[in-house]
Design a protein around this motif. Structure first.
Motif, PDB file in Angstrom:
ATOM      1  N   ILE A  82      28.962  39.767  46.008  1.00  0.00           N
ATOM      2  CA  ILE A  82      29.062  40.288  44.640  1.00  0.00           C
ATOM      3  C   ILE A  82      30.523  40.531  44.289  1.00  0.00           C
ATOM      4  N   PHE A  83      31.257  41.155  45.215  1.00  0.00           N
ATOM      5  CA  PHE A  83      32.693  41.389  45.010  1.00  0.00           C
ATOM      6  C   PHE A  83      33.424  40.069  44.785  1.00  0.00           C
ATOM      7  N   ALA A  84      33.157  39.094  45.649  1.00  0.00           N
ATOM      8  CA  ALA A  84      33.843  37.804  45.540  1.00  0.00           C
ATOM      9  C   ALA A  84      33.491  37.095  44.238  1.00  0.00           C
ATOM     10  N   SER A  85      32.228  37.146  43.840  1.00  0.00           N
ATOM     11  CA  SER A  85      31.795  36.441  42.626  1.00  0.00           C
ATOM     12  C   SER A  85      32.426  37.031  41.379  1.00  0.00           C
ATOM     13  N   VAL A  86      32.522  38.356  41.305  1.00  0.00           N
ATOM     14  CA  VAL A  86      33.116  39.003  40.123  1.00  0.00           C
ATOM     15  C   VAL A  86      34.607  38.688  40.038  1.00  0.00           C
ATOM     16  N   ILE A  87      35.305  38.735  41.160  1.00  0.00           N
ATOM     17  CA  ILE A  87      36.738  38.414  41.150  1.00  0.00           C
ATOM     18  C   ILE A  87      36.952  36.951  40.762  1.00  0.00           C
ATOM     19  N   MET A  88      36.115  36.061  41.268  1.00  0.00           N
ATOM     20  CA  MET A  88      36.237  34.646  40.908  1.00  0.00           C
ATOM     21  C   MET A  88      35.927  34.429  39.438  1.00  0.00           C
ATOM     22  N   LEU A  89      35.022  35.229  38.892  1.00  0.00           N
ATOM     23  CA  LEU A  89      34.751  35.160  37.458  1.00  0.00           C
ATOM     24  C   LEU A  89      36.007  35.516  36.666  1.00  0.00           C
ATOM     25  N   GLY A  90      36.724  36.558  37.114  1.00  0.00           N
ATOM     26  CA  GLY A  90      37.982  36.919  36.460  1.00  0.00           C
ATOM     27  C   GLY A  90      39.026  35.824  36.583  1.00  0.00           C
ATOM     28  N   ILE A  91      39.116  35.215  37.755  1.00  0.00           N
ATOM     29  CA  ILE A  91      40.078  34.125  37.959  1.00  0.00           C
ATOM     30  C   ILE A  91      39.737  32.945  37.046  1.00  0.00           C
ATOM     31  N   ALA A  92      38.439  32.616  36.956  1.00  0.00           N
ATOM     32  CA  ALA A  92      38.012  31.507  36.100  1.00  0.00           C
ATOM     33  C   ALA A  92      38.323  31.790  34.638  1.00  0.00           C
ATOM     34  N   ALA A  93      38.178  33.063  34.221  1.00  0.00           N
ATOM     35  CA  ALA A  93      38.441  33.425  32.824  1.00  0.00           C
ATOM     36  C   ALA A  93      39.896  33.183  32.447  1.00  0.00           C
ATOM     37  N   PHE A  94      40.794  33.207  33.413  1.00  0.00           N
ATOM     38  CA  PHE A  94      42.215  33.002  33.132  1.00  0.00           C
ATOM     39  C   PHE A  94      42.692  31.630  33.606  1.00  0.00           C
ATOM     40  N   GLY A  95      41.771  30.685  33.645  1.00  0.00           N
ATOM     41  CA  GLY A  95      42.143  29.296  33.899  1.00  0.00           C
ATOM     42  C   GLY A  95      42.469  28.969  35.332  1.00  0.00           C
ATOM     43  N   GLY A  96      42.071  29.828  36.278  1.00  0.00           N
ATOM     44  CA  GLY A  96      42.428  29.605  37.671  1.00  0.00           C
ATOM     45  C   GLY A  96      41.766  28.403  38.304  1.00  0.00           C
ATOM     46  N   TYR A  97      40.704  27.894  37.689  1.00  0.00           N
ATOM     47  CA  TYR A  97      40.013  26.736  38.244  1.00  0.00           C
ATOM     48  C   TYR A  97      40.051  25.550  37.288  1.00  0.00           C
ATOM     49  N   ARG A  98      40.981  25.585  36.345  1.00  0.00           N
ATOM     50  CA  ARG A  98      41.069  24.477  35.404  1.00  0.00           C
ATOM     51  C   ARG A  98      41.919  23.363  35.991  1.00  0.00           C
ATOM     52  N   GLN A  99      41.386  22.155  35.916  1.00  0.00           N
ATOM     53  CA  GLN A  99      42.048  21.001  36.523  1.00  0.00           C
ATOM     54  C   GLN A  99      43.343  20.645  35.814  1.00  0.00           C
ATOM     55  N   HIS A 100      43.387  20.775  34.482  1.00  0.00           N
ATOM     56  CA  HIS A 100      44.526  20.280  33.707  1.00  0.00           C
ATOM     57  C   HIS A 100      45.478  21.403  33.277  1.00  0.00           C
ATOM     58  N   LEU A 101      45.412  22.567  33.931  1.00  0.00           N
ATOM     59  CA  LEU A 101      46.266  23.684  33.541  1.00  0.00           C
ATOM     60  C   LEU A 101      47.711  23.408  33.947  1.00  0.00           C
ATOM     61  N   ARG A 102      48.623  23.562  32.985  1.00  0.00           N
ATOM     62  CA  ARG A 102      50.053  23.394  33.261  1.00  0.00           C
ATOM     63  C   ARG A 102      50.703  24.763  33.359  1.00  0.00           C
ATOM     64  N   THR A 103      51.211  25.117  34.522  1.00  0.00           N
ATOM     65  CA  THR A 103      51.865  26.402  34.703  1.00  0.00           C
ATOM     66  C   THR A 103      52.747  26.345  35.940  1.00  0.00           C
ATOM     67  N   THR A 104      53.748  27.233  36.002  1.00  0.00           N
ATOM     68  CA  THR A 104      54.582  27.367  37.194  1.00  0.00           C
ATOM     69  C   THR A 104      53.853  28.248  38.201  1.00  0.00           C
ATOM     70  N   TRP A 105      54.374  28.307  39.426  1.00  0.00           N
ATOM     71  CA  TRP A 105      53.713  29.151  40.418  1.00  0.00           C
ATOM     72  C   TRP A 105      53.858  30.621  40.066  1.00  0.00           C
ATOM     73  N   GLN A 106      54.978  30.998  39.386  1.00  0.00           N
ATOM     74  CA  GLN A 106      55.106  32.388  38.935  1.00  0.00           C
ATOM     75  C   GLN A 106      54.048  32.709  37.885  1.00  0.00           C
ATOM     76  N   GLY A 107      53.815  31.764  36.968  1.00  0.00           N
ATOM     77  CA  GLY A 107      52.779  31.966  35.964  1.00  0.00           C
ATOM     78  C   GLY A 107      51.400  32.039  36.588  1.00  0.00           C
ATOM     79  N   ALA A 108      51.166  31.230  37.620  1.00  0.00           N
ATOM     80  CA  ALA A 108      49.866  31.252  38.292  1.00  0.00           C
ATOM     81  C   ALA A 108      49.627  32.598  38.980  1.00  0.00           C
ATOM     82  N   VAL A 109      50.677  33.149  39.621  1.00  0.00           N
ATOM     83  CA  VAL A 109      50.543  34.460  40.274  1.00  0.00           C
ATOM     84  C   VAL A 109      50.292  35.550  39.238  1.00  0.00           C
ATOM     85  N   ALA A 110      50.983  35.463  38.080  1.00  0.00           N
ATOM     86  CA  ALA A 110      50.771  36.448  37.012  1.00  0.00           C
ATOM     87  C   ALA A 110      49.340  36.382  36.490  1.00  0.00           C
TER      88      ALA A 110
END
Length: 466
Positions: free
Chosen positions: A56-84
């Motif tokens: 449950i903990f892992a799924s909710v955190i992954m939901l948050g990551i997905a909401a901010f484009g963490g699993y988008r294939q075509h996302l353009r960002t620097t590694w600093q932007g990804a960490v933010a």
């Protein structure tokens, strides 16, 4: 769905998600043991259903990551932007977990355990993502792509896919000229055609050949392409390659034959039923969660505008198959915004927008009444945004294939809204059409859910609002 899972980038993404799920679940396990390191009896008492709590903990955190484009294939960002983005996702995920623990006390793990788990999970995911991206960037693990053609069509790849993020899914070996074709590619990118195409493909260990010849009539080495195909090399046309690697349909060289023969653009009755069930379920859930907010917005409009002024605004829009319907919104502009009857694009710092309306448009609160349009089946939760008939009539004469976006119901959220900022011109409409056609061709329930989840970032950070 099977065709979707056969894509190499999708398989990488699935592996990526499974590993992160295990890392985050393990973070809660480790946090529990660290918190009760010196008290084995208390650890035993709080460890009931620990496996379920971890996922449950892992799924909710992954939901948050997905909401901010963490699993988008075509996302353009620097590694600093990804960490933010990851940091904000963990904060949002942590807040969702706190609310969930109050709603379901049986899942509660303790503030100390939650804090330690978030810290460990954040570090584990950050390190894993950095290592994973290094692995993905290894050239020997990517499909090796050869471009057949050196003219203007082939130059689109050279000119529009220069960034490393654009070529994350493949290694570009070079360009091979066809007979009597102009050369619009720099010499250092050309491969000498001193052998046949099959021999060249074997020598360069080619996995895919992209056909990007300006004029195919009588110029394609069909025997060589057929031999390469029989040897296991994938043969792809330029439009399909652009669509797959960039997340949009390239309009400049789009041919009617590609639209006719390509996969997609098809809704089975089962697919329609599933999408309708998803629309109704999501609309009812959003209404249940947002009705207090909608009451507050209505009250704010009434206090600002005074009694007798409308709270809701009805506007004619173009829907599925070109049929018009009346779209509902909270009124965000003055009542005399279009007193001359002429439809206008909303501009930046538009003086027709009221003070309450400016806040509502920034946070997308003015769109909430459209949930009623979804329940009425005028709209879907996810789809191309509906435009006004006056704009559609004008754009359809100037932008080729513009009417194709109307083969689906329009939506509250959309792929174009995630991928392109607010559009208020013909040029913007043409760019957004590339993403709308990609969605129309490739949409499915999983894609809809990802778009809906990622829309949270658009709302929270006011991307593309006017």
């Amino acid at each position: 769905m099977l065709r979707f899972l056969r894509r190499q980038t999708v398989r990488w993404l699935l592996l990526f998600g499974v590993i992160e799920l295990l890392l985050l679940a393990s973070s809660l396990h480790l946090a529990m043991r660290l918190r009760y390191l010196r008290n084995a009896d208390e650890l035993m008492d709080v460890s009931h259903h620990l496996l379920l709590r971890s996922f449950i903990f892992a799924s909710v955190i992954m939901l948050g990551i997905a909401a901010f484009g963490g699993y988008r294939q075509h996302l353009r960002t620097t590694w600093q932007g990804a960490v933010a983005r990851q940091a904000v996702a963990f904060v949002i995920g942590g807040l969702l977990l706190v609310v969930g623990y109050y709603a379901v006390p049986q899942a509660y793990v303790g503030r100390g355990v939650l804090g330690i788990a978030l810290a460990i999970g954040f570090l584990a995911v950050m390190v894993f993502r950095l290592l994973f991206m290094r692995v993905v960037e290894i050239e020997s693990l990517k499909p090796r792509v050869l471009i057949l053609g050196t003219g203007q069509r082939a130059a689109q790849i050279h000119n529009r896919m220069r960034r490393r993020t654009d070529r994350r899914g493949f290694t570009l070996v070079g360009y091979v000229p066809c007979a009597n074709e102009e050369i619009a590619i720099p010499d250092e990118k050309l491969l000498p055609m001193n052998v046949s195409l099959p021999v060249l493909a074997r020598r360069e260990r080619i996995d895919e050949i992209v056909v990007a010849v300006d004029d195919r009539r009588g110029r394609l080495p069909m025997d060589g392409l057929l031999e390469c195909r029989q040897a296991g090399v994938t043969i792809t046309d330029l439009t399909t390659f652009f669509e797959r690697e960039s997340g949009r349909v390239q309009l400049l060289w789009l041919e009617p034959s590609w639209l006719v023969f390509s996969r997609g653009f098809h809704l089975t009755p089962v697919h329609r039923l599933a999408k309708r069930c998803f629309d109704v379920g999501a609309a009812l859930l959003l209404l249940l969660l947002c009705w207090p907010l909608m009451l507050m917005v209505a009250l704010a409009i009434r206090l600002e505008s005074g009694p007798g002024q409308p709270i809701l605004y009805r506007q004619e829009r173009v829907g599925e198959n070109g049929k018009t319907f009346w779209l509902l919104k909270f009124r965000s502009m003055r009542t005399d915004a279009e007193r001359d009857g002429v439809a206008r694009w909303a501009s930046k710092h538009d003086d027709r927008v009221t003070r309450v309306g400016r806040i509502c448009r920034k946070l997308r609160f003015d769109e909430l009444p459209q949930l009623w349009n979804v329940l009425k089946s005028d709209m879907s939760i996810v789809g191309p945004r509906p435009e006004r008939p006056q704009f559609v009539a004008d754009l359809a004469t100037k932008i080729p294939y513009y009417s194709l976006r109307h083969c689906l119901k329009p939506g509250l959220a959309g792929w174009a809204q995630l991928s392109y900022p607010y559009g208020a011109s013909e040029e913007d409409a043409a760019e957004k059409l590339k993403y709308d056609l990609f969605y129309v061709k490739n949409h499915n329930l999983l894609f809809d859910m990802l778009i809906l989840i990622e829309t949270a970032e658009v709302v929270l950070f006011n991307r593309g609002a006017r």
